[in-house]
Scaffold this active site. Structure first.
Site, PDB file in Angstrom:
ATOM      1  N   HIS A  84     -23.370   0.582 -35.434  1.00  0.00           N
ATOM      2  CA  HIS A  84     -22.468   0.027 -36.435  1.00  0.00           C
ATOM      3  C   HIS A  84     -21.614   1.153 -36.988  1.00  0.00           C
ATOM      4  CE1 HIS A  84     -21.139  -2.849 -39.462  1.00  0.00           C
ATOM      5  NE2 HIS A  84     -21.051  -1.789 -40.240  1.00  0.00           N
ATOM      6  N   ARG A 170     -16.763  -8.794 -53.739  1.00  0.00           N
ATOM      7  CA  ARG A 170     -16.558  -7.361 -54.006  1.00  0.00           C
ATOM      8  C   ARG A 170     -15.141  -6.938 -53.648  1.00  0.00           C
ATOM      9  NH1 ARG A 170     -20.515  -5.012 -50.203  1.00  0.00           N
ATOM     10  NH2 ARG A 170     -19.605  -3.034 -50.824  1.00  0.00           N
ATOM     11  N   SER A 185     -25.124  -4.184 -47.632  1.00  0.00           N
ATOM     12  CA  SER A 185     -24.240  -5.064 -46.869  1.00  0.00           C
ATOM     13  C   SER A 185     -24.380  -4.774 -45.373  1.00  0.00           C
ATOM     14  CB  SER A 185     -22.797  -4.828 -47.340  1.00  0.00           C
ATOM     15  OG  SER A 185     -21.863  -5.351 -46.440  1.00  0.00           O
TER      16      SER A 185
HETATM   17  N1  URA Z   1     -18.757  -2.539 -44.125  1.00  0.00           N
HETATM   18  C1  URA Z   1     -19.590  -3.553 -44.462  1.00  0.00           C
HETATM   19  O1  URA Z   1     -20.058  -4.289 -43.607  1.00  0.00           O
HETATM   20  N2  URA Z   1     -19.901  -3.716 -45.759  1.00  0.00           N
HETATM   21  C2  URA Z   1     -19.434  -2.925 -46.734  1.00  0.00           C
HETATM   22  O2  URA Z   1     -19.764  -3.122 -47.881  1.00  0.00           O
HETATM   23  C3  URA Z   1     -18.547  -1.880 -46.377  1.00  0.00           C
HETATM   24  C4  URA Z   1     -18.244  -1.701 -45.047  1.00  0.00           C
END
Ligand code: URA
Length: 437
Positions: A84, A170, A185
């Site tokens: 990721h 957010r 997140s």
């Molecule tokens: N990428 C995400 O998936 N969530 C975040 O809060 C910031 C970047």
């Protein structure tokens, strides 16, 4: 004790620590629309200012990961490795890393996203191929993972709905750049997809959420700790996002660069990052005992052509046109290619990744709001990177555009994003460090 949202907000506002039960109740009731957005946003702002302990962050992550369906792909693959990125400009890493890792025999089944803000998404890039399908049923996803060993698609299930809802909130309440909220997140989505080994590429610099190495280190360590605590094998690569990654920004341009890299002809910085991230996935996935062995495997699957063949097989399996894989010149091309020349001789001091990302969005290569269509052909090609010598009149970069409407604005911004000065500068590093358990 009954849960009252206002007490929960006040507790965080005053610097208190939440219990696991409180965080679970908050997530459950927020997803069920019992708690309204205005109270949830007040709480996000309290977290933004007061922070959360690593324990609170882990409890929040777990609650978010289990707020919807969770996947288990172990009937298809014995070990699931995933990567990721925290999001960057010119970040086509998945396009090269996933086939490399799959070519070593480790299945990669990845649920990817679309672009966020000024950064492009992997699915958008892949849709540069004619006919490529990103919407697969879960059955199709599993079949391809079993038969090809590589699949990249949009989320098939209702995964981590709490994150979807909270992220949208957010985004419009100024509470994205909170380390515990970013960590929960990202990790909630990774946990929900059932990965066993996760390599995080945490971007640092002007074009990233984390502007400093110190902040990136804290975020990386927190995510590594959360994953390890939940039984995942974890590593986080801290990589530069002050200047764009590689030499291309824009969907089809980035796909071309990823294909060149699979042929061993990629730009130096991108190739180095690909080796590092793929190497960590191979090591955590158990195909290599050491970093050196893992890198040797990466070299091998590039040199013998198996990484490229895996990429081709994957594009074809999802309906993409193999002629465009074999001859990337057949990918979408922009009508106008305009070079920007250096006004002076010297050395490139700075290329502002954020601005280059914005230029690509202005040209139509990214979305200003959800659902906007995108132009796969447009973007920016950098001929010079930080540290390179340049002569007056030599091209620094070129803009690929289809539409004249905002072209002048894009050209002006791009000119302003690249700074040339007399002083020689060292090229910036691409990988700063690797954070482990
Ligand atoms: N990428 C995400 O998936 N969530 C975040 O809060 C910031 C970047």
């Amino acid at each position: 004790m009954t849960f009252r949202m206002v007490d929960f907000i006040v507790k965080k506002r005053d610097g208190g620590t939440h219990t696991r039960e409180e965080l679970e109740t908050f997530i459950r009731e927020y997803v069920a629309d019992i708690i309204p957005d205005y109270q949830a946003s007040a709480w996000c702002m309290a977290v933004y200012f007061q922070g959360m302990t690593p324990e609170e962050t882990a409890h929040l992550t777990y609650a978010m990961a289990h707020s919807g369906e969770t996947l288990d792909l172990h009937d298809v693959a014995p070990i699931i490795v995933d990567k990721h990125s925290s999001g960057g400009v010119g970040d086509k890493t998945t396009l090269a890393v996933a086939p490399i890792v799959a070519a070593t025999g480790l299945p990669v089944g990845k649920m990817s996203g679309r672009g966020l803000a000024h950064t492009g998404g992997t699915l958008d890039k892949l849709e540069s191929f004619r006919g490529f399908r990103t919407e697969l049923s879960f059955e199709e996803f599993k079949r391809q993972l079993r038969e090809v060993g590589l699949v990249i698609a949009g989320a098939t299930h209702n995964l981590a709905p709490a994150d979807k809802k909270l992220y949208a909130l957010r985004d419009v309440t100024g509470t994205v750049p909170s380390i515990p909220l970013i960590a929960s997140s990202i990790m909630s989505k990774k946990i929900a997809t059932g990965s066993d080994a996760i390599v995080l590429d945490v971007k640092v610099g002007k074009g990233a959420f984390m502007k400093t190495l110190e902040d990136a280190r804290v975020l990386a360590q927190l995510m590594v700790d959360i994953g390890s605590h939940l039984g995942r094998r974890m590593a986080a690569v801290l990589s530069d996002m002050n200047q764009p990654l590689g030499r291309t920004v824009g969907n089809a341009l980035e796909v071309k660069e990823a294909i060149a890299t699979l042929h061993g002809r990629g730009p130096e910085d991108f190739t180095e990052l690909v080796h590092t991230v793929a190497g960590e996935m191979i090591r955590l996935g158990g195909k290599a005992a050491t970093r050196e062995e893992a890198r040797a495997l990466v070299d091998q699957v590039i040199a013998d052509g198996s990484a490229f063949r895996k990429f081709r097989q994957f594009i074809v399996a999802q309906g993409g046109d193999p002629r465009q894989v074999d001859n990337p010149d057949l990918l979408p091309k922009a009508r106008l290619v305009i070079p920007i020349e250096s006004e002076r001789s010297g050395f490139v001091q700075d290329i502002d990744a954020y601005e280059v990302g914005l230029v690509t969005m202005i040209l139509g290569g990214g979305r200003e709001k959800k659902g906007d269509p995108i132009d796969h052909a447009v973007g920016v090609v950098l001929h010079k990177k930080v540290g390179d010598r340049v002569s007056a009149g030599e091209p620094l970069c070129e803009i690929h555009a289809n539409d004249e409407t905002r072209l002048q604005e894009a050209l002006d911004r791009l000119r302003g994003a690249i700074r040339v000065g007399e002083e020689p500068v060292e090229p910036w590093p691409i990988v700063y460090e690797i954070v482990e358990d």
